[in-house]
Design an enzyme around this catalytic site. Structure first.
Site, mmCIF file in Angstrom:
data_model
loop_
_atom_site.group_PDB
_atom_site.id
_atom_site.type_symbol
_atom_site.label_atom_id
_atom_site.label_comp_id
_atom_site.label_asym_id
_atom_site.label_seq_id
_atom_site.Cartn_x
_atom_site.Cartn_y
_atom_site.Cartn_z
ATOM 1 N N PHE A 1 0.839 -1.200 0.000
ATOM 2 C CA PHE A 1 0.000 0.000 0.000
ATOM 3 C C PHE A 1 0.878 1.255 0.000
ATOM 4 O O PHE A 1 0.633 2.229 0.696
ATOM 5 C CB PHE A 1 -0.954 -0.016 1.214
ATOM 6 C CG PHE A 1 -2.057 0.982 1.111
ATOM 7 C CD1 PHE A 1 -2.859 1.046 -0.013
ATOM 8 C CD2 PHE A 1 -2.305 1.878 2.155
ATOM 9 C CE1 PHE A 1 -3.882 1.974 -0.109
ATOM 10 C CE2 PHE A 1 -3.329 2.800 2.076
ATOM 11 C CZ PHE A 1 -4.118 2.859 0.938
ATOM 12 N N GLY A 2 1.940 1.194 -0.782
ATOM 13 C CA GLY A 2 2.823 2.352 -0.919
ATOM 14 C C GLY A 2 2.328 3.247 -2.054
ATOM 15 O O GLY A 2 1.200 3.116 -2.535
ATOM 16 N N ARG A 3 3.215 4.134 -2.484
ATOM 17 C CA ARG A 3 2.829 5.140 -3.494
ATOM 18 C C ARG A 3 2.300 4.502 -4.767
ATOM 19 O O ARG A 3 1.273 4.925 -5.313
ATOM 20 C CB ARG A 3 4.054 6.001 -3.851
ATOM 21 C CG ARG A 3 4.416 7.046 -2.833
ATOM 22 C CD ARG A 3 5.584 7.882 -3.342
ATOM 23 N NE ARG A 3 6.791 7.076 -3.387
ATOM 24 C CZ ARG A 3 7.821 7.227 -2.549
ATOM 25 N NH1 ARG A 3 7.793 8.166 -1.640
ATOM 26 N NH2 ARG A 3 8.883 6.450 -2.636
ATOM 27 N N ILE A 4 2.994 3.458 -5.274
ATOM 28 C CA ILE A 4 2.597 2.891 -6.573
ATOM 29 C C ILE A 4 1.299 2.098 -6.432
ATOM 30 O O ILE A 4 0.423 2.151 -7.303
ATOM 31 C CB ILE A 4 3.741 2.044 -7.176
ATOM 32 C CG1 ILE A 4 4.962 2.946 -7.438
ATOM 33 C CG2 ILE A 4 3.301 1.359 -8.470
ATOM 34 C CD1 ILE A 4 6.234 2.218 -7.840
ATOM 35 N N THR B 1 4.836 -5.629 -11.329
ATOM 36 C CA THR B 1 5.652 -4.482 -11.765
ATOM 37 C C THR B 1 6.657 -4.124 -10.666
ATOM 38 O O THR B 1 7.265 -3.060 -10.710
ATOM 39 C CB THR B 1 4.769 -3.239 -12.028
ATOM 40 O OG1 THR B 1 3.988 -2.980 -10.843
ATOM 41 C CG2 THR B 1 3.858 -3.433 -13.208
ATOM 42 N N ARG C 1 9.292 -6.443 -8.258
ATOM 43 C CA ARG C 1 10.591 -7.075 -8.449
ATOM 44 C C ARG C 1 10.369 -8.545 -8.757
ATOM 45 O O ARG C 1 9.527 -9.208 -8.132
ATOM 46 C CB ARG C 1 11.453 -6.955 -7.186
ATOM 47 C CG ARG C 1 12.064 -5.579 -6.988
ATOM 48 C CD ARG C 1 13.111 -5.256 -8.073
ATOM 49 N NE ARG C 1 13.765 -3.977 -7.882
ATOM 50 C CZ ARG C 1 13.418 -2.834 -8.484
ATOM 51 N NH1 ARG C 1 12.408 -2.798 -9.333
ATOM 52 N NH2 ARG C 1 14.096 -1.722 -8.259
ATOM 53 N N GLU D 1 16.541 -11.411 -14.063
ATOM 54 C CA GLU D 1 16.650 -10.519 -15.214
ATOM 55 C C GLU D 1 18.071 -10.460 -15.750
ATOM 56 O O GLU D 1 19.004 -10.385 -14.951
ATOM 57 C CB GLU D 1 16.246 -9.087 -14.782
ATOM 58 C CG GLU D 1 14.768 -8.859 -14.884
ATOM 59 C CD GLU D 1 14.348 -7.465 -14.441
ATOM 60 O OE1 GLU D 1 13.349 -7.368 -13.734
ATOM 61 O OE2 GLU D 1 15.031 -6.490 -14.796
ATOM 62 N N HIS E 1 10.968 -4.555 -18.142
ATOM 63 C CA HIS E 1 11.222 -3.659 -16.994
ATOM 64 C C HIS E 1 11.156 -2.188 -17.428
ATOM 65 O O HIS E 1 12.143 -1.454 -17.339
ATOM 66 C CB HIS E 1 12.576 -3.987 -16.354
ATOM 67 C CG HIS E 1 12.676 -3.526 -14.928
ATOM 68 N ND1 HIS E 1 13.444 -4.155 -13.975
ATOM 69 C CD2 HIS E 1 12.101 -2.481 -14.279
ATOM 70 C CE1 HIS E 1 13.349 -3.522 -12.818
ATOM 71 N NE2 HIS E 1 12.526 -2.488 -12.976
ATOM 72 N N GLY F 1 8.629 0.047 -16.322
ATOM 73 C CA GLY F 1 7.680 0.802 -15.485
ATOM 74 C C GLY F 1 7.960 2.295 -15.453
ATOM 75 O O GLY F 1 7.033 3.108 -15.478
HETATM 76 C C1 DGY Z 1 13.134 1.412 -9.984
HETATM 77 O O1 DGY Z 1 13.390 2.627 -10.055
HETATM 78 O O2 DGY Z 1 13.354 0.762 -8.956
HETATM 79 C C2 DGY Z 1 12.520 0.777 -11.173
HETATM 80 O O3 DGY Z 1 12.423 -0.589 -11.043
HETATM 81 C C3 DGY Z 1 13.255 1.132 -12.446
HETATM 82 O O4 DGY Z 1 13.064 2.455 -12.693
#
Ligand code: DGY
Length: 329
Positions: free
Chosen positions: A150-153, A238, A240, A269, A287, A289
């Site tokens: 429940f963070g910013r993203i 999105t 890790r 990755e 990757h 995002g």
């Molecule tokens: C981050 O900033 O951690 C993203 O995974 C790549 O921009």
């Protein structure tokens, strides 16, 4: 002025800010090369990428003031080892929230509506006109989006999903839990539901991951979690790669234990788990995002300002382990 080692050039205005702060050397290095350079004493600060692994071995001989990581995430750096060595680590928070939430929403929509399959269908010349049952997907409106974190993203993704008429549930710190006050819920109070990790997994039509990688979240989505999901559910990642056991995910997708997956990150990755690329019920992104022109430029500005501050002997604006600075200073 101490030198700045840049492992990969960063977009404008990053390199100009760095050049104004000190002598800059750009060197692409493998792990051994990075160990050697970091130990040399020639550099005060390293501007690093997620690909650069600052593990305990490297950090045990590193002779640096700081590391400015060109990312908000910093799981490529052993923070405890850096702190012990008095090396300050800085990151780029806040500027990639919306772009990453856009990619989460894009993966939700594109897996639900089979966009990659549909695109291939048209390009291959197979499209012979409208058909009642051509490439039927699943609805998004009215479906449950489960947010792990429940963070910013996660919040920015919730905002988008509510706009699409989805029901949103969340678990703030899976696999355990924590209290979330009404004040923290803010605009979401009464609009989204706080549930346990077990309930989130079992009730989501789309399960979207928004947790940092840590010992607690490594393989958060394992065989057990996958088998607890609905057969119609879609997994979105999105965050890790190692948050998901990718080998188990491939097995679950093959056996239709879950219906699909939309991934922007991978366990090893840039390698993909064997079989993943051959599965039609997946949308796979490299990757990206944070990959918009303006976001990458803002990340470069924050990253360079962090590095410049450390070269000039002041605490960077976005430290991850400020205790290292205090203890070194
Ligand atoms: C981050 O900033 O951690 C993203 O995974 C790549 O921009």
């Amino acid at each position: 002025m101490s030198k700045i080692l840049v492992t990969t050039p960063i977009p404008a205005p990053g390199m100009d800010i760095l050049a104004a702060a000190g002598e800059v050397e750009v060197l692409e290095l493998d792990h051994d090369g990075l160990i050697e350079r970091c130990a040399s004493g020639d550099y005060g600060v390293v501007v690093s990428q997620l690909r650069d692994r600052f593990d305990a071995e490297l950090l045990s001989t590193a002779n640096l003031v700081g590391i400015s990581n060109y990312a908000v995430g910093f799981d490529n750096i052993d923070i405890a080892a850096a702190t012990e060595r008095g090396i300050t680590v800085a990151n780029t928070p806040g500027v990639l929230t919306d772009s990453t939430a856009d990619i989460a929403m894009l993966l939700i929509l594109s897996t639900a509506r089979r966009v990659v399959e549909a695109d291939h269908f048209v390009r291959s010349g197979a499209f012979a006109g409208w058909e009642p049952e051509l490439l039927l997907g699943s609805d998004v409106s009215g479906r449950v989006l489960g947010l792990a974190g429940f963070g910013r993203i996660a919040r920015a993704t919730a905002r988008r999903a509510l706009g699409f008429g989805m029901t949103v549930k969340f678990c703030p710190r899976p696999p355990s839990d924590r209290e979330v006050t009404d004040e923290e819920l803010g605009e979401f109070a009464g609009r989204i539901e706080h549930v346990s990790w077990e309930e989130l997994v079992a009730s989501s039509d789309f399960l979207s991951l928004h947790v940092p990688l840590s010992a607690d979240t490594h393989h958060l989505v394992d065989e057990r979690a996958l088998w607890s999901m609905k057969n119609s559910a879609i997994l979105i990642n999105t965050a890790r790669g190692p948050v998901v056991d990718e080998g188990e995910l491939v097995a679950a997708l093959r056996e239709r234990v879950i219906a699909g997956a939309g991934l922007d990150v991978y366990e090893n990755e840039p390698e993909l788990a064997p079989g993943l690329a051959g599965l039609p019920n997946t949308v796979l992104l490299p990757h990206v995002g944070s990959a918009t022109v303006s976001v990458r430029s803002e990340m470069a500005r924050l990253c360079a300002e962090n590095a410049a501050a450390m070269v000039r002997g002041t605490l960077p604006p976005h430290p991850v382990n400020s205790q290292a600075w205090n203890q070194a200073g």
